[in-house]
Design an enzyme around this catalytic site. Structure first.
Site, PDB file in Angstrom:
ATOM      1  N   PRO A  95       0.813  -1.507   0.142  1.00  0.00           N
ATOM      2  CG  PRO A  95       0.202  -0.901   2.115  1.00  0.00           C
ATOM      3  CD  PRO A  95       1.339  -1.517   0.877  1.00  0.00           C
ATOM      4  CB  CYS A  96       1.667   4.292  -1.919  1.00  0.00           C
ATOM      5  SG  CYS A  96       2.446   5.418  -2.376  1.00  0.00           S
TER       6      CYS A  96
END
Length: 121
Positions: A95-96
């Protein structure tokens, strides 16, 4: 204008929905609705698709040239990250979390180690 405040837009790039990161950010978003703390007023946009090339370019510019490998696996520079991404967008590390208004990028390595998500906001 006219006393209205706009919410910041945070985009969470993730591989699947309903991750722990998404749940925590949703909790902070709901808590923010109940407070006057403008830091907690945001709209969470969850994307399971990889970012566009333009979005990635902005993210890389914000994170800095020496940290491009935090967003694109194996990248050694911004240019290298963009080239690798064009050939295989699955090299994007998720995730970012991206705060587009503040120009802040929290890559996977930070998100996975964070216990207090309010520090990212």
């Amino acid at each position: 204008m006219f006393g209205l405040t706009t919410k910041r837009i945070l985009t969470l790039f993730t591989k699947k929905r309903q991750t722990l990161v998404e749940q925590k950010l949703t909790e902070y978003m709901i808590a923010g609705e109940k407070t006057d703390n403008q830091m907690l007023h945001f709209k969470l946009q969850v994307e399971t698709a990889t970012p566009t090339l333009d979005q990635l370019n902005i993210m890389l510019s914000n994170i800095g040239k020496d940290k491009s490998d935090l967003l694109v696996a194996g990248a050694t520079s911004i240019e290298d990250a963009l080239t690798k991404y064009q050939h295989d967008n699955q090299l994007f590390r998720r995730p970012c979390l991206v705060d587009w208004d503040k120009g802040k990028v929290s890559p996977y390595s930070i998100l996975l180690q964070t216990r207090d998500f309010s520090k990212l906001l």
